[in-house]
Design a protein around this motif. Sequence first.
Motif, PDB file in Angstrom:
ATOM      1  N   ASP A   1      -0.447   5.387   0.279  1.00 49.51           N
ATOM      2  CA  ASP A   1      -1.520   5.568  -0.709  1.00 49.51           C
ATOM      3  C   ASP A   1      -1.232   6.644  -1.749  1.00 49.51           C
ATOM      4  O   ASP A   1      -2.056   7.517  -2.022  1.00 49.51           O
ATOM      5  CB  ASP A   1      -2.843   5.914  -0.003  1.00 49.51           C
ATOM      6  N   ALA A   2      -0.078   6.639  -2.322  1.00 50.16           N
ATOM      7  CA  ALA A   2       0.266   7.619  -3.361  1.00 50.16           C
ATOM      8  C   ALA A   2       0.368   6.916  -4.711  1.00 50.16           C
ATOM      9  O   ALA A   2       0.689   5.730  -4.792  1.00 50.16           O
ATOM     10  CB  ALA A   2       1.582   8.315  -3.027  1.00 50.16           C
ATOM     11  N   ASP A   3       0.070   7.658  -5.766  1.00 54.01           N
ATOM     12  CA  ASP A   3       0.200   7.123  -7.117  1.00 54.01           C
ATOM     13  C   ASP A   3       1.669   7.126  -7.536  1.00 54.01           C
ATOM     14  O   ASP A   3       2.453   7.980  -7.106  1.00 54.01           O
ATOM     15  CB  ASP A   3      -0.583   7.993  -8.110  1.00 54.01           C
ATOM     16  N   VAL A   4       2.008   6.215  -8.402  1.00 57.55           N
ATOM     17  CA  VAL A   4       3.377   6.160  -8.909  1.00 57.55           C
ATOM     18  C   VAL A   4       3.703   7.430  -9.695  1.00 57.55           C
ATOM     19  O   VAL A   4       4.838   7.893  -9.708  1.00 57.55           O
ATOM     20  CB  VAL A   4       3.581   4.899  -9.784  1.00 57.55           C
ATOM     21  N   ASP A   5       2.711   8.039 -10.308  1.00 59.38           N
ATOM     22  CA  ASP A   5       2.919   9.251 -11.104  1.00 59.38           C
ATOM     23  C   ASP A   5       2.816  10.533 -10.274  1.00 59.38           C
ATOM     24  O   ASP A   5       2.910  11.630 -10.822  1.00 59.38           O
ATOM     25  CB  ASP A   5       1.897   9.315 -12.241  1.00 59.38           C
ATOM     26  N   ALA A   6       2.614  10.416  -8.983  1.00 60.90           N
ATOM     27  CA  ALA A   6       2.473  11.609  -8.134  1.00 60.90           C
ATOM     28  C   ALA A   6       3.795  12.378  -8.098  1.00 60.90           C
ATOM     29  O   ALA A   6       4.853  11.783  -7.946  1.00 60.90           O
ATOM     30  CB  ALA A   6       2.070  11.206  -6.725  1.00 60.90           C
ATOM     31  N   PRO A   7       3.720  13.695  -8.253  1.00 63.63           N
ATOM     32  CA  PRO A   7       4.957  14.481  -8.216  1.00 63.63           C
ATOM     33  C   PRO A   7       5.547  14.525  -6.801  1.00 63.63           C
ATOM     34  O   PRO A   7       4.809  14.591  -5.814  1.00 63.63           O
ATOM     35  CB  PRO A   7       4.518  15.869  -8.669  1.00 63.63           C
ATOM     36  N   ILE A   8       6.859  14.479  -6.716  1.00 63.31           N
ATOM     37  CA  ILE A   8       7.555  14.555  -5.442  1.00 63.31           C
ATOM     38  C   ILE A   8       8.467  15.776  -5.485  1.00 63.31           C
ATOM     39  O   ILE A   8       9.240  15.950  -6.422  1.00 63.31           O
ATOM     40  CB  ILE A   8       8.371  13.281  -5.164  1.00 63.31           C
TER      41      ILE A   8
ATOM     42  N   GLN B   1       0.813  -1.222   0.000  1.00 65.31           N
ATOM     43  CA  GLN B   1       0.000   0.000   0.000  1.00 65.31           C
ATOM     44  C   GLN B   1       0.847   1.272   0.000  1.00 65.31           C
ATOM     45  O   GLN B   1       0.312   2.350   0.203  1.00 65.31           O
ATOM     46  CB  GLN B   1      -0.907   0.009   1.241  1.00 65.31           C
ATOM     47  N   GLN B   2       2.142   1.155  -0.218  1.00 59.88           N
ATOM     48  CA  GLN B   2       3.011   2.326  -0.136  1.00 59.88           C
ATOM     49  C   GLN B   2       3.753   2.575  -1.442  1.00 59.88           C
ATOM     50  O   GLN B   2       4.016   1.662  -2.213  1.00 59.88           O
ATOM     51  CB  GLN B   2       4.045   2.158   0.983  1.00 59.88           C
ATOM     52  N   LEU B   3       4.078   3.851  -1.627  1.00 64.29           N
ATOM     53  CA  LEU B   3       4.916   4.266  -2.739  1.00 64.29           C
ATOM     54  C   LEU B   3       6.333   4.435  -2.185  1.00 64.29           C
ATOM     55  O   LEU B   3       6.535   5.155  -1.208  1.00 64.29           O
ATOM     56  CB  LEU B   3       4.427   5.598  -3.311  1.00 64.29           C
ATOM     57  N   VAL B   4       7.291   3.752  -2.780  1.00 62.55           N
ATOM     58  CA  VAL B   4       8.678   3.816  -2.328  1.00 62.55           C
ATOM     59  C   VAL B   4       9.466   4.596  -3.370  1.00 62.55           C
ATOM     60  O   VAL B   4       9.566   4.195  -4.525  1.00 62.55           O
ATOM     61  CB  VAL B   4       9.272   2.404  -2.144  1.00 62.55           C
TER      62      VAL B   4
END
Length: 133
Positions: A116-123, A64-67
Amino acid sequence: MMTEKDDRADQPTQNGIPVAEWIVAAVGGVLVIASFLFLAYRAVSEREPASFEFTIEEIQRVQQQLVATASVHNRGGQPVADLRLRAICKRDQVKEVVIEYVPAKSSRRVTFYFDDADVDAPIEFVVDSFTEP
């Protein structure tokens, strides 16, 4: 049998020092001068303040996590200690890390876990503070 040509390097010059010794002394002198010039260059170039560049190396979903693994590159000439770095994902998730030491002109890798973040979410990365060792 030695010829006159082979014997010339060992022959003393007018002041009694062989030519081979002059050559070795000249090479040594050039190396010493080059060493001093290099040290002077390093002393001047290290006065550049620390500046950072961030590169995201890998983003993957684990359960459930974005790494997100990123590289922090200190482009400046000054090393830094206790670098406080924030990673912001989707403006609502903020993760912080403290990197103990980042030498001048080198990189460190850090990994952040976002829920719960999308892989395409900006960081976005923000440097909060650091100390000069």
